[in-house]
Design an enzyme around this catalytic site. Structure first.
Site, PDB file in Angstrom:
ATOM      1  N   MET A 376      -8.823   3.611   0.088  1.00 39.62           N
ATOM      2  CA  MET A 376      -8.330   4.692   0.945  1.00 39.62           C
ATOM      3  C   MET A 376      -6.912   4.290   1.336  1.00 39.62           C
ATOM      4  O   MET A 376      -6.687   3.578   2.316  1.00 39.62           O
ATOM      5  CB  MET A 376      -9.251   4.885   2.151  1.00 39.62           C
ATOM      6  CG  MET A 376     -10.653   5.330   1.734  1.00 39.62           C
ATOM      7  SD  MET A 376     -11.844   5.461   3.090  1.00 39.62           S
ATOM      8  CE  MET A 376     -11.234   6.912   3.923  1.00 39.62           C
ATOM      9  N   ASP A 377      -5.962   4.751   0.521  1.00 45.03           N
ATOM     10  CA  ASP A 377      -4.621   4.188   0.552  1.00 45.03           C
ATOM     11  C   ASP A 377      -3.862   4.447   1.841  1.00 45.03           C
ATOM     12  O   ASP A 377      -3.003   3.647   2.219  1.00 45.03           O
ATOM     13  CB  ASP A 377      -3.817   4.705  -0.643  1.00 45.03           C
ATOM     14  CG  ASP A 377      -4.252   4.041  -1.941  1.00 45.03           C
ATOM     15  OD1 ASP A 377      -4.704   2.891  -1.895  1.00 45.03           O
ATOM     16  OD2 ASP A 377      -4.151   4.681  -3.002  1.00 45.03           O
ATOM     17  N   GLY A 382      -1.697   2.145   4.564  1.00 42.19           N
ATOM     18  CA  GLY A 382      -0.540   2.852   5.108  1.00 42.19           C
ATOM     19  C   GLY A 382       0.301   3.437   3.999  1.00 42.19           C
ATOM     20  O   GLY A 382       1.051   2.725   3.331  1.00 42.19           O
ATOM     21  N   TYR A 465       0.050   1.885  -9.107  1.00 44.18           N
ATOM     22  CA  TYR A 465       0.360   3.311  -9.183  1.00 44.18           C
ATOM     23  C   TYR A 465       1.533   3.678  -8.279  1.00 44.18           C
ATOM     24  O   TYR A 465       1.671   3.152  -7.172  1.00 44.18           O
ATOM     25  CB  TYR A 465      -0.851   4.154  -8.800  1.00 44.18           C
ATOM     26  CG  TYR A 465      -1.832   4.361  -9.926  1.00 44.18           C
ATOM     27  CD1 TYR A 465      -1.439   4.974 -11.103  1.00 44.18           C
ATOM     28  CD2 TYR A 465      -3.150   3.932  -9.820  1.00 44.18           C
ATOM     29  CE1 TYR A 465      -2.326   5.161 -12.148  1.00 44.18           C
ATOM     30  CE2 TYR A 465      -4.056   4.109 -10.857  1.00 44.18           C
ATOM     31  CZ  TYR A 465      -3.632   4.727 -12.018  1.00 44.18           C
ATOM     32  OH  TYR A 465      -4.507   4.913 -13.051  1.00 44.18           O
ATOM     33  N   ASP A 466       2.350   4.610  -8.763  1.00 44.81           N
ATOM     34  CA  ASP A 466       3.440   5.169  -7.977  1.00 44.81           C
ATOM     35  C   ASP A 466       3.152   6.650  -7.742  1.00 44.81           C
ATOM     36  O   ASP A 466       3.061   7.431  -8.697  1.00 44.81           O
ATOM     37  CB  ASP A 466       4.768   5.016  -8.706  1.00 44.81           C
ATOM     38  CG  ASP A 466       5.220   3.570  -8.812  1.00 44.81           C
ATOM     39  OD1 ASP A 466       6.338   3.278  -8.392  1.00 44.81           O
ATOM     40  OD2 ASP A 466       4.442   2.737  -9.329  1.00 44.81           O
TER      41      ASP A 466
END
Length: 684
Positions: A376-377, A382, A465-466
């Site tokens: 849960m990014d 944050g 990932y971006d």
């Protein structure tokens, strides 16, 4: 239904199953996280045993005095929703140091220090030139094993409220950079861990390790203990260490005590992939003996400069006006978006507040070293803290304006996130509107208008990932939220080098991509919080169901047609929407108290784009924590404390404080607020 003067918000949850990867090929060297640790946060931060004593350094403010009209040291709030300034961060820190909770503890962490927004009614009444509204800070702190939510009044210099929240009631706060850096050092002090690494032929100096949130699975070891897992990669011979996982070695770490609780050492027969030709840097890529150069340079020219203006955090462009601020958890927050009426020239309100509420990324591998990878990014790491400095002319075009973020470190000291957000006008050769009369009308008319939009952009590097997050504004009054996914796959090591070696009955939980590398199947769900104010706060949510209507015998040569059946949501249950291809609906947000010239209620239409549904078992622990993915659209009564779809304290949460829980109360909805037009979240 009668509309009452209440406020509502909508959270739109949209994701994509089986993600398609677009690899980013930068033309610059990789950022050194040991030098720019304020930028390289969360999972993006790795620890190399070759530099065990490197201090955490934040970018200094003096370095950026030349930055476009942003003099942070002397910044003064101009709008009630402006973020905290450097002076205010320092004042909050001073107040907290003298507060009993912190004076009595030698060890504490400030997990979040942000503006506590004034009451919505006060903000809506406030006009430029009015006296400033009282400034307050909202603080989330972790002290002696408990979380605390405090409100600091910056005018009186006092803590005006404090609430203690134990883990048994909720989860833990978002991790800080110091949390993540500290735990990465812990496994390397373990002889057992180091032995597991070296026996795989990896030099400890070549390690790149990541802090991986552990989720919650109801085990005894999780009780009242902040846990994190650490896994490592080899960066020997390539900066793309993600392609060289040290498969099967996982350290479980107690974040508070900085101790290794256990080490799993599986898959000792799985080799570390060789990583040949995996370096993603543009300068390294070769094509037929030369550098990869397929395109001539391209640039958007604006001889008279950009058409937008930015005063502090207030953005004006074409017929739009809105407030913009960086946030450590959400990344970008858009507030008080208004569009100018072409007939009256007056600004009309559209959306009070919009931002990314949560990102849920579950990997579909239930094995020992992968089952817990259900990130849960926003709530755990944050999303804004992971925002990287945007690269001019590559991330954003010429004439873009760059906005810095100023955030608080774990001791309350402010630091800079330079070039965190860019604002620019976009023209890609698209058409906004056109019409040409066909020859049979004998009217020689051709009208074409180019599509120029205003884009607000942030790029968050969440480890491999971006995410490229855009808020796009169009002159026709449309707002489009977009998310592009770039970067690198997170892969799993395997003994297989070719599909011929895989037994017919063995399931790999993904695809064999290269020798000794599996790309594991996973989802990305992005959930938005949207507090809509279409011509004011008296709004209703309307589902327009498209039904097949059969004609009566003799009524028409047609046997059937489509009929629009409108239903106004009266309860939260009514507004839990699951999209269905063969039972289609439109979704409108209207203001029944405001009418158009011909008597229809004014409103916006919510147009979902690329969507996906979670197929996980509702009782699966990761799905309980991310129950907000059970529907694509939710509408709930306004509650200032209910902004984060996974709960305020998402880390190791049990799923007791999520959007699903709030919505299941099924309170009566007198007015409801969904997204305006394109709620599409395409992930490339």
């Amino acid at each position: 239904m009668e509309a009452k003067n209440l406020w509502r918000f909508l959270v739109l949850s949209i994701g994509v199953v089986l993600v398609l990867l677009v690899t980013w090929l930068p033309n610059k060297e990789a950022l050194d996280c040991n030098l720019y640790s304020g930028w390289c946060t969360s999972k993006n931060r790795f620890y190399s045993s070759a530099h065990p004593n490197n201090p955490i350094k934040k970018p200094s403010f003096s370095t950026y005095h030349h930055h476009k009209n942003q003099h942070h040291e002397s910044e003064i709030p101009q709008h009630p929703l402006d973020p905290l300034t450097i002076q205010e961060f320092n004042k909050v820190r001073t107040i907290l140091l003298n507060y009993p909770l912190f004076k009595s503890s030698s060890s504490y962490t400030l997990n979040s220090v942000v503006l506590e927004e004034p009451d919505k009614k006060l903000v809506l009444k406030w006009k430029k030139g009015d006296l400033p509204l009282p400034r307050k800070a909202s603080v989330v702190a972790y002290v002696k094993g408990d979380s605390h939510v405090l409100t600091v009044d910056l005018e009186t210099g006092q803590v005006v409220s404090q609430e203690a929240i134990t883990w048994s009631v909720s989860g833990y706060p978002t991790m800080t950079l110091e949390d993540m850096v500290g735990v990465l050092e812990v496994p390397l002090k373990s002889t057992e861990f180091n032995r597991s690494i070296t026996k795989r032929g990896v030099n400890l100096a070549d390690l790149a390790c990541l802090p991986i949130s552990s989720g919650w699975y109801g085990t005894q070891v999780e009780e009242n203990t902040r846990l994190i897992k650490v896994q490592c990669y080899s960066k020997e011979g390539t900066v793309n260490f993600y392609m060289k996982p040290i498969e099967g070695v996982t350290a479980l770490v107690d974040m508070n005590k900085k101790e290794v609780l256990s080490i799993s050492d599986n898959g000792q027969n799985i080799p570390v992939a060789n990583g040949i030709n995996t370096d993603y840097r543009y300068s390294i890529q070769k094509l037929n003996g030369g550098e990869l150069r397929m395109l001539n340079p391209i640039s958007l020219e604006q001889p008279k400069g950009p058409s937008f203006t930015i005063n502090g955090h207030l953005v004006k462009w074409a017929n739009w006006e809105f407030h913009l601020r960086p946030d450590p958890r959400a990344g970008i927050i858009i507030s008080q978006a208004k569009v100018r009426d072409p007939d009256t020239s007056k600004l009309r309100s559209v959306m009070y507040k919009g931002f990314t509420s949560e990102l849920f990324v579950p990997y579909m591998d239930p094995t020992q070293d992968w089952y817990f990878k259900t990130y849960m990014d926003a709530g755990e790491y944050g999303f804004g803290l992971q925002a990287m400095p945007l690269d001019p002319l590559n991330d954003c075009p010429k004439n873009a304006y760059y906005m810095d973020g100023v955030f608080a470190s774990s001791d309350g000291t402010p630091y800079l996130q330079p070039n965190m957000i860019c604002i620019f006008e976009s023209y890609a050769g698209d058409i906004a509107w056109r019409h040409a009369e066909c020859p049979i009308t004998d009217l020689k008319v051709t009208e074409v208008r180019p599509k120029v939009t205003l884009v607000v952009r942030m790029a968050a590097a969440v480890a491999n990932y971006d995410y490229i997050v855009d808020w796009e504004f169009q002159t026709d009054g449309l707002i489009r939220a977009k998310v592009g996914l770039s970067g690198i796959l997170m892969v799993k090591g395997t003994t297989y080098e070719n599909m011929d070696q895989v037994p017919n009955q063995e399931y790999l939980y993904g695809t064999l991509l290269s020798e000794n590398i599996i790309g594991v199947i996973h989802d990305h769900f992005i959930t938005y919080y949207l507090d809509m104010d279409v011509d004011g706060s008296d709004n209703s949510f309307v589902e327009v169901n498209i039904k097949k209507q059969e004609t009566s015998p003799g009524e028409s040569p047609r046997k059937s047609y489509l009929k629009a059946v409108k239903k106004v949501a009266k309860t939260e249950k009514d507004a839990q929407i699951r999209l269905q291809l063969y039972d289609p609906s439109e979704f409108h947000v209207v203001n029944p108290l405001k009418k158009t010239r011909i008597g229809n209620p004014v409103g916006y239409k919510l147009v979902p784009g690329a969507t996906a549904a979670s197929l996980l078992d509702p009782e699966d622990p990761p799905q309980k924590r991310a129950a907000f993915t059970n529907n694509q659209i939710w509408v709930t009564p306004y509650n200032k404390s209910e902004q984060w779809a996974g709960g305020l304290f998402a880390y190791q949460s049990k799923g007791d404080d999520t959007l699903q829980v709030w919505s299941n109360r099924s309170k009566i909805l007198f007015m409801i607020l969904p997204f305006l037009s394109h709620g599409s979240i395409p992930i490339l």
